[in-house]
Every structure is written in C-alpha cells, then in structure tokens.
Design a protein around this motif. Structure first.
Motif, mmCIF file in Angstrom:
data_model
loop_
_atom_site.group_PDB
_atom_site.id
_atom_site.type_symbol
_atom_site.label_atom_id
_atom_site.label_comp_id
_atom_site.label_asym_id
_atom_site.label_seq_id
_atom_site.Cartn_x
_atom_site.Cartn_y
_atom_site.Cartn_z
ATOM 1 N N SER A 1 80.946 98.767 -78.092
ATOM 2 C CA SER A 1 81.196 99.382 -76.782
ATOM 3 C C SER A 1 82.663 99.247 -76.401
ATOM 4 C CB SER A 1 80.341 98.723 -75.703
ATOM 5 O OG SER A 1 78.978 98.854 -76.025
ATOM 6 N N PHE A 2 83.246 98.088 -76.725
ATOM 7 C CA PHE A 2 84.664 97.892 -76.411
ATOM 8 C C PHE A 2 85.531 98.930 -77.125
ATOM 9 C CE2 PHE A 2 88.752 96.326 -77.964
ATOM 10 C CZ PHE A 2 89.418 96.210 -76.758
ATOM 11 N N GLN A 3 85.238 99.187 -78.395
ATOM 12 C CA GLN A 3 86.086 100.109 -79.164
ATOM 13 C C GLN A 3 86.113 101.491 -78.511
ATOM 14 O OE1 GLN A 3 84.928 100.798 -83.265
ATOM 15 N NE2 GLN A 3 86.890 101.749 -83.742
ATOM 16 N N ILE A 4 84.938 101.955 -78.084
ATOM 17 C CA ILE A 4 84.860 103.271 -77.436
ATOM 18 C C ILE A 4 85.604 103.255 -76.097
ATOM 19 C CG2 ILE A 4 83.271 104.973 -76.419
ATOM 20 C CD1 ILE A 4 83.139 104.775 -79.507
ATOM 21 N N GLU A 5 85.351 102.204 -75.307
ATOM 22 C CA GLU A 5 85.994 102.120 -73.988
ATOM 23 C C GLU A 5 87.513 101.981 -74.124
ATOM 24 O OE1 GLU A 5 84.529 102.908 -71.319
ATOM 25 O OE2 GLU A 5 86.250 102.510 -70.021
ATOM 26 N N PHE A 6 87.944 101.307 -75.186
ATOM 27 C CA PHE A 6 89.388 101.148 -75.421
ATOM 28 C C PHE A 6 90.044 102.520 -75.610
ATOM 29 C CE2 PHE A 6 92.811 99.726 -78.596
ATOM 30 C CZ PHE A 6 93.725 99.436 -77.594
ATOM 31 N N LEU A 7 89.404 103.405 -76.366
ATOM 32 C CA LEU A 7 89.948 104.764 -76.521
ATOM 33 C C LEU A 7 90.015 105.456 -75.158
ATOM 34 C CD1 LEU A 7 88.178 106.009 -79.803
ATOM 35 C CD2 LEU A 7 90.555 105.259 -79.547
ATOM 36 N N ASN A 8 88.955 105.299 -74.349
ATOM 37 C CA ASN A 8 88.968 105.895 -73.000
ATOM 38 C C ASN A 8 90.151 105.368 -72.184
ATOM 39 O OD1 ASN A 8 86.556 107.201 -73.580
ATOM 40 N ND2 ASN A 8 85.275 105.617 -72.632
ATOM 41 N N GLU A 9 90.365 104.062 -72.271
ATOM 42 C CA GLU A 9 91.423 103.458 -71.449
ATOM 43 C C GLU A 9 92.820 103.803 -71.968
ATOM 44 O OE1 GLU A 9 90.719 102.369 -68.574
ATOM 45 O OE2 GLU A 9 88.551 102.316 -68.899
ATOM 46 N N LEU A 10 92.962 104.025 -73.275
ATOM 47 C CA LEU A 10 94.270 104.472 -73.787
ATOM 48 C C LEU A 10 94.636 105.815 -73.168
ATOM 49 C CD1 LEU A 10 94.187 103.566 -77.599
ATOM 50 C CD2 LEU A 10 95.750 102.641 -75.863
ATOM 51 N N ALA A 11 93.624 106.630 -72.897
ATOM 52 C CA ALA A 11 93.873 107.937 -72.277
ATOM 53 C C ALA A 11 94.179 107.805 -70.788
ATOM 54 C CB ALA A 11 92.659 108.846 -72.489
ATOM 55 N N LYS A 12 93.645 106.748 -70.155
ATOM 56 C CA LYS A 12 93.749 106.647 -68.692
ATOM 57 C C LYS A 12 94.833 105.709 -68.205
ATOM 58 C CE LYS A 12 89.102 106.096 -68.158
ATOM 59 N NZ LYS A 12 87.824 105.825 -67.523
ATOM 60 N N VAL A 13 95.227 104.737 -69.011
ATOM 61 C CA VAL A 13 96.129 103.679 -68.530
ATOM 62 C C VAL A 13 97.406 104.288 -67.947
ATOM 63 C CG1 VAL A 13 97.243 103.278 -70.792
ATOM 64 C CG2 VAL A 13 97.124 101.429 -69.116
ATOM 65 N N GLY A 14 97.811 103.771 -66.787
ATOM 66 C CA GLY A 14 98.982 104.339 -66.104
ATOM 67 C C GLY A 14 99.552 103.352 -65.103
ATOM 68 N N THR A 15 100.239 103.896 -64.107
ATOM 69 C CA THR A 15 100.981 103.073 -63.139
ATOM 70 C C THR A 15 100.138 101.953 -62.528
ATOM 71 O OG1 THR A 15 102.146 105.082 -62.562
ATOM 72 C CG2 THR A 15 102.475 103.208 -61.104
ATOM 73 N N ALA A 16 98.932 102.299 -62.051
ATOM 74 C CA ALA A 16 98.141 101.309 -61.310
ATOM 75 C C ALA A 16 97.812 100.112 -62.202
ATOM 76 C CB ALA A 16 96.850 101.952 -60.806
ATOM 77 N N GLU A 17 97.310 100.385 -63.413
ATOM 78 C CA GLU A 17 96.867 99.299 -64.303
ATOM 79 C C GLU A 17 98.060 98.488 -64.816
ATOM 80 O OE1 GLU A 17 96.123 102.541 -64.733
ATOM 81 O OE2 GLU A 17 94.020 102.584 -64.086
ATOM 82 N N ILE A 18 99.134 99.210 -65.174
ATOM 83 C CA ILE A 18 100.296 98.510 -65.744
ATOM 84 C C ILE A 18 100.992 97.673 -64.669
ATOM 85 C CG2 ILE A 18 102.585 98.881 -66.798
ATOM 86 C CD1 ILE A 18 101.280 101.185 -68.396
ATOM 87 N N SER A 19 101.047 98.178 -63.431
ATOM 88 C CA SER A 19 101.634 97.388 -62.341
ATOM 89 C C SER A 19 100.796 96.150 -62.070
ATOM 90 C CB SER A 19 101.731 98.217 -61.054
ATOM 91 O OG SER A 19 102.446 99.400 -61.308
ATOM 92 N N GLN A 20 99.480 96.300 -62.160
ATOM 93 C CA GLN A 20 98.598 95.161 -61.851
ATOM 94 C C GLN A 20 98.599 94.109 -62.967
ATOM 95 O OE1 GLN A 20 94.576 96.247 -60.756
ATOM 96 N NE2 GLN A 20 93.967 94.101 -60.479
ATOM 97 N N TYR A 21 98.517 94.566 -64.206
ATOM 98 C CA TYR A 21 98.301 93.613 -65.317
ATOM 99 C C TYR A 21 99.506 93.391 -66.226
ATOM 100 C CZ TYR A 21 93.316 94.301 -64.226
ATOM 101 O OH TYR A 21 92.096 94.365 -63.609
ATOM 102 N N GLY A 22 100.478 94.299 -66.217
ATOM 103 C CA GLY A 22 101.600 94.191 -67.166
ATOM 104 C C GLY A 22 102.303 92.841 -67.061
ATOM 105 N N SER A 23 102.525 92.176 -68.180
ATOM 106 C CA SER A 23 103.096 90.830 -68.146
ATOM 107 C C SER A 23 104.130 90.659 -69.266
ATOM 108 C CB SER A 23 101.959 89.803 -68.282
ATOM 109 O OG SER A 23 102.481 88.508 -68.335
ATOM 110 N N ILE A 24 105.417 90.790 -68.884
ATOM 111 C CA ILE A 24 106.487 90.611 -69.865
ATOM 112 C C ILE A 24 107.437 89.515 -69.405
ATOM 113 C CG2 ILE A 24 106.726 92.806 -71.115
ATOM 114 C CD1 ILE A 24 108.541 93.803 -68.953
ATOM 115 N N GLU A 25 108.008 88.866 -70.390
ATOM 116 C CA GLU A 25 108.892 87.743 -70.110
ATOM 117 C C GLU A 25 110.093 87.879 -71.040
ATOM 118 O OE1 GLU A 25 108.498 83.022 -70.981
ATOM 119 O OE2 GLU A 25 106.714 84.262 -71.167
ATOM 120 N N LYS A 26 111.303 87.795 -70.479
ATOM 121 C CA LYS A 26 112.494 87.832 -71.329
ATOM 122 C C LYS A 26 112.811 86.407 -71.780
ATOM 123 C CE LYS A 26 116.984 89.931 -71.680
ATOM 124 N NZ LYS A 26 118.160 90.445 -71.013
ATOM 125 N N ARG A 27 113.088 86.239 -73.076
ATOM 126 C CA ARG A 27 113.389 84.888 -73.586
ATOM 127 C C ARG A 27 114.846 84.769 -73.995
ATOM 128 N NH1 ARG A 27 109.174 81.430 -75.272
ATOM 129 N NH2 ARG A 27 107.452 81.827 -73.873
#
Ligand code: ATP
Ligand code: TZP
Ligand code: MG
Ligand code: MG
Length: 268
Positions: free
Chosen positions: A242-268
C-alpha cells in the motif's frame, strides 16, 4: 538554501517535464518510469548501443544504474555517457552494489573514469567502494556502518570531482566544499525495492532543470523524502504494498504545503 527555492525547483520539473534517459536495472524499470511520470518528468528507457548516443543527446539528463549489469549494457552506458558529456547533458550515476563483487566495483570505477559524472548517488558502502575505501556491503544493501558519512561524502566529491549524494537514515549532499544533511524520508522506504534507484532518476529530473547541482540534489531529496513521509503517514501501517502505491500518488501531489511543513535541511 531556502524551502521556497526547493519548492520552486520542484515546480520547474513539473513545468518543463524533462526527458530522462535511463539505462537502469531490470528490477526497478517499471517503478522508475512510473515514479518519474508521477513527479512530472518524462522517462525513457533505451539500451541499444545503436541508439543510446542519439537518445542521451536529446535528454534533459542521463541516468546510469549498474544494478543488473552486463557487458552489452556497460558498453551502451559508456557510449551514452560520452554523448551526454559532448552535448552538455548532466549524467547521474547509481553504482548499485559497488563493493559487493569485483565486477561491480571495477565497472563503477571505469564509468566514473571514462564519463564525466555530474552527481553520483548511492549508499555509504557503494560510494566508499567507488573511491577505493573498503566498506562492507551485502548484495545491493548497505550494512549498518559507524563511519563518518559526511567525511566520506566530501572525500568522494573531491576525489571524483562530482556532487556526491549518500543516502540512508539521513541523506548527505556535498560538492566537497558545501554540505547539506537532509532529515526527510521514512524507514518503510527500505522495504520497497528500487526506492534508491528511483531516487537517483528523480535527482536526474531535478538536474535537468536546475544547473546548480547542489540545489537540484537537495530539492530532489527533500521532495522525495517528504512525499514518502506523507505516504507512510497515510498508508504505512497497511504495509509496503500500500505504501508503494501511495508513494507514487504523493510524488504527484507533494508541493508547497507538505514541503513547508516537513522539509528538514541542515547546512554543515
Ligand atoms: P540500500 O540498498 O542501502 O537500501 P538504496 O540504494 O536503496 O540503498 P537508500 O539509502 O535506501 O538507497 O535511499 C533511498 C531512500 O530511502 C532515500 O530517500 C533515503 O533517505 C530513504 N531512507 C533509507 N533508509 C532510511 C531510514 N532508515 N529512514 C528514513 N529514510 C530512509
Ligand atoms: N538487485 C539488483 S538491482 C536491485 C536488486 C534487488 C534493485 C536495487 O534497488 P535499490 O533502489 O538500491 O533498493
Ligand atoms: Mg534502500
Ligand atoms: Mg541502491
């Protein structure tokens, strides 16, 4: 690097719909094509030595993946890689299983020697073995290591003259000078084969539209990892299918809202 730049780069992929020429392995071919389509890129798999130079020339990026290598395919990869180099097309390389057998290690080293690679992406053991360091690898999966992955990535970038992406629980991106660590992704990605290989092709899609290769790689990793987190939140408990299928769905949908909420980068 700002979250807005990452979102903009993802939007550029969807606007441009870049052609991504993949010479990849038989395990992940269909998943890779569907993942690229979901994201908003245009995949093509072409392997014949008679056509790869022409296909690579017209692509936005060329992705080379040695997951199920053989001599015919390696010959085609070298021809395609040289054509891409001559025509300014970025080449992304996934040295699947480097270190597992001498043939894989030698082939990976031959490819990085004969083709100018823009970005190499693998697990820590694969990248270590490409640059002649001895990390343990079983089949195509990395073993838990306790080495310094940031130091390894920097060393590889300096030695190979490419941007290096090492993935795992955390992902490291470096050009040998500037380094980012990305904290996105989900452990269930390790239960679906080809999630590393698809990621390499997704990095190709970003490199096709963004010349700044660090920005391209970080944007790809964040978009991919966040899509996986959202998919796992929705369907992870049902299991990897189920995850594999949903992952394809989310690759199509991921955008500003999700990336702003969850995006986590750190400069080293
Ligand atoms: P391996 O063969 O070692 O699994 P791979 O080529 O499949 O390597 P991964 O390192 O698994 O590549 O990376 C694929 C994706 O899975 C990346 O987005 C990475 O961030 C993510 N990932 C891998 N392991 C984890 C983990 N334990 N937690 C979160 N995300 C992970
Ligand atoms: N065997 C050869 S290639 C391959 C397997 C299982 C797929 C590896 O895919 P990934 O993305 O590295 O998990
Ligand atoms: Mg994996
Ligand atoms: Mg892999």
């Amino acid at each position: 690097m700002q979250i807005q730049e990452i979102v903009k780069t993802l939007e550029k992929v969807r606007q441009v719909n870049p052609l991504i020429h993949n010479i990849t392995n038989v395990v992940v071919t269909n998943f890779t094509a569907n993942g690229l389509l979901a994201l908003g890129a245009s995949p093509v798999m072409a392997y014949a030595k008679e056509e790869v130079a022409d296909m690579a020339k017209m692509a936005g990026a060329l992705v080379l993946n040695i997951g199920t290598l053989n001599e015919t395919e390696i010959e085609a990869m070298l021809i395609a890689g040289k054509s891409a180099n001559e025509n300014g097309v970025p080449v992304i390389f996934d040295p699947v299983g480097a270190g597992a057998t001498a043939y894989r290690t030698e082939t990976a080293r031959k490819i990085v020697k004969e083709v100018k690679i823009s970005i190499i992406r693998g697990n820590a053991a694969e990248i270590a073995n490409v640059i002649g360091e001895n990390w343990v690898i079983k089949g195509v999966d990395a073993q838990e290591g306790n080495g310094d992955i940031i130091a390894l990535a920097k060393k590889a970038a300096q030695q190979l003259g490419t941007v290096v992406v090492i993935t795992g629980k955390e992902d490291v991106v470096t050009d040998g000078d500037t380094t980012y660590v990305i904290h996105n992704g989900h452990p269930i990605l390790t239960k679906v084969t080809g999630t590393g290989c698809l990621l390499t092709s997704v990095i190709g899609a970003f490199a096709a539209v963004e010349k700044d290769l660090l920005l391209a790689a970080v944007s790809a990793l964040v978009s991919y990892g966040v899509a996986a987190e959202v998919a796992a939140n929705k369907k992870g408990e049902e299991g990897p299918g189920s995850f594999q299928i949903e992952f394809l769905n989310e690759l199509a949908k991921v955008g500003t809202a999700e990336i702003s909420q969850y995006g986590s980068i750190e400069k080293r």
